[in-house]
Motif scaffolding. Structure first.
Motif, PDB file in Angstrom:
ATOM      1  N   PRO A 245       0.731  -1.230  -0.132  1.00 52.83           N
ATOM      2  CA  PRO A 245      -0.010  -0.023   0.030  1.00 52.83           C
ATOM      3  C   PRO A 245       0.876   1.206  -0.047  1.00 52.83           C
ATOM      4  N   GLY A 246       2.114   0.978   0.370  1.00 52.54           N
ATOM      5  CA  GLY A 246       3.063   2.446   0.355  1.00 52.54           C
ATOM      6  C   GLY A 246       3.208   2.748  -0.967  1.00 52.54           C
ATOM      7  N   VAL A 247       3.105   1.863  -2.076  1.00 52.12           N
ATOM      8  CA  VAL A 247       3.277   2.418  -3.479  1.00 52.12           C
ATOM      9  C   VAL A 247       2.148   3.091  -3.744  1.00 52.12           C
ATOM     10  N   VAL A 248       1.033   2.855  -3.193  1.00 45.14           N
ATOM     11  CA  VAL A 248      -0.241   3.940  -3.704  1.00 45.14           C
ATOM     12  C   VAL A 248       0.016   5.284  -3.062  1.00 45.14           C
ATOM     13  N   LEU A 249       0.680   5.194  -1.679  1.00 43.41           N
ATOM     14  CA  LEU A 249       0.840   6.422  -1.077  1.00 43.41           C
ATOM     15  C   LEU A 249       1.949   7.391  -1.716  1.00 43.41           C
ATOM     16  N   TYR A 250       2.859   6.610  -2.284  1.00 40.43           N
ATOM     17  CA  TYR A 250       3.875   7.118  -2.971  1.00 40.43           C
ATOM     18  C   TYR A 250       3.431   7.756  -4.342  1.00 40.43           C
ATOM     19  N   LEU A 251       2.760   7.181  -5.159  1.00 35.28           N
ATOM     20  CA  LEU A 251       2.067   7.592  -6.350  1.00 35.28           C
ATOM     21  C   LEU A 251       1.298   8.711  -6.008  1.00 35.28           C
ATOM     22  N   LEU A 252       0.668   9.027  -5.049  1.00 33.28           N
ATOM     23  CA  LEU A 252      -0.402  10.177  -4.686  1.00 33.28           C
ATOM     24  C   LEU A 252       0.314  11.319  -3.992  1.00 33.28           C
TER      25      LEU A 252
END
Length: 392
Positions: A245-252
């Motif tokens: 889920p950290g990937v999603v936070l990074y993209l955002l």
């Protein structure tokens, strides 16, 4: 004699089947329209297994689900004449917490299902469009919703929750699992062809453009690779599968992508298509032979193998493995690579049986039976609709 129509409405396609029921359910017509809303939609249909239609349609005749249903009506009339449809059964991907079994759809049910769209944005809107279109096309028919999440509501708590504050679980943030209609059908087939397996510890792999795995004990789902949405677990045709889920936070936060852009990325441009840069079709990837295509297949196989080990742990051992879905049923190389090296678990394939896609592909010495089952979600939907018709 009663007639039941089943509809599986996707974003750009609609699959349909007509069943007759007298003493038993018999499929008479089966088909699909692909390319809804595009320039050259394609209709393919069969009547009792024989070709009935294989043609390009003009764009206006399949502009949306309602227009496509008009084409379906024409096909049915061509095949069996003017037939009164008693019930229409629909595949609905997400049933949330409230819908744990097939149900007759009324306005209140439809409104409740509408609220679940954020949990299945790739599927739910189109499923419900099909329900509305069928209601207008067949106003006198019973409309039945059959849910892909319902089969998994038997999960024990540890396989149903996330390590978030408890109030989120109570609000419905949990592992729902999907492809339940396929798993339910496979269990019904095992009951017929291998009752000892049906009562035992089984891992079923539904491998196709959508892909997931399910741990089943005594016919009940106790673990699924998919979770809160149909994004989790195995990589799929265009969906990413398991993701930190950290990937999603990074993209955002760092890439300044919008939530809509991230959703589009994870649902439509990832998985086999994203990894290969070529296609989501396993047949094309196997034929391409490019380094990227090979790596996409490698990753797909590796994630299945990791999940198979996890399922063995959930079940405390495995008695049978079942492959189903388009890739599971036809891609013998994928089955071979998935099973290689699992002799320690008791899995040993018979090479000739596997390459011929026999129903039993394990060797006679294998402690774990490995099977190929042609799944039939339409038949499962029709059975549920027939049951509710009898109860009405």
């Amino acid at each position: 004699m009663q007639h039941i129509l089943t509809l599986n409405s996707g974003s750009s396609s609609i699959k349909f089947a007509l069943f007759e029921e007298d003493a038993v359910l018999v499929e008479t017509v089966h088909g699909q329209i692909e390319g809804l809303g595009r320039n050259a939609p394609h209709l393919e249909a069969k009547l009792r297994g024989a070709p009935l239609a294989d043609e390009r349609l003009d764009a206006a005749s399949a502009a949306d689900h309602e227009a496509a249903l008009g084409v379906v009506l024409e096909v049915l009339q061509r095949a069996v004449g003017r037939t009164e449809v008693d019930a229409v059964g629909h595949r609905v991907v997400h049933g949330g917490l409230a819908f744990t079994r097939p149900i007759v759809v009324n306005d209140d049910v439809l409104n409740d299902l509408q609220k679940l769209i954020p949990l299945a944005p790739l599927h739910q809107p189109h499923n419900l469009s099909g329900v509305r279109a069928a209601h207008r096309a067949f106003p006198g028919a019973m409309q039945v919703a059959c849910f892909d999440t319902a089969f998994h509501r038997s999960h024990p708590w540890v396989n149903d929750t996330y390590a978030l504050p408890r109030e989120f679980y109570d609000q419905g943030v949990r592992r729902y699992g999907f492809h339940g209609l396929s798993y339910e059908y496979v269990v019904s087939r095992l009951k017929e062809i291998a009752p000892l397996d049906e009562k035992g510890r089984v891992v079923v792999m539904h491998l196709g453009n959508g892909a997931s795995m399910c741990a089943i004990r005594d016919g009940q789902s106790i673990g699924s690779s998919m979770g809160f949405t149909a994004l989790d677990g195995l990589p799929m045709g265009t969906r990413c599968g398991q993701l930190d889920p950290g990937v999603v936070l990074y993209l955002l936060e760092e890439k300044r992508m919008t939530a809509e852009a991230v959703t589009d990325l994870l649902y439509n441009h990832s998985g086999l298509k994203g990894l290969s840069g070529l296609s989501q079709d396993m047949r094309e990837l196997e034929a391409a032979g490019t380094p990227e295509a090979r790596q996409a297949i490698d990753y797909f196989v590796d994630r299945i193998r990791r999940e198979l080990g996890a399922m063995a742990a959930i079940l405390s051992g495995i008695d049978a493995v079942v492959f189903c879905g388009g890739i599971g049923e036809y891609a013998w190389r994928i089955r071979e690579r998935v099973c290689q090296g699992f002799e320690w678990l008791g899995i040993a394939l018979d090479e000739s049986r596997n390459r011929a896609s026999h129903s039993l592909i394990s060797s006679d010495q294998s402690r774990v039976r490995v099977r190929v089952v042609n799944t039939d979600e339409e038949m499962m939907i029709a059975r549920h609709a027939a049951r509710l018709l009898k109860q009405s």
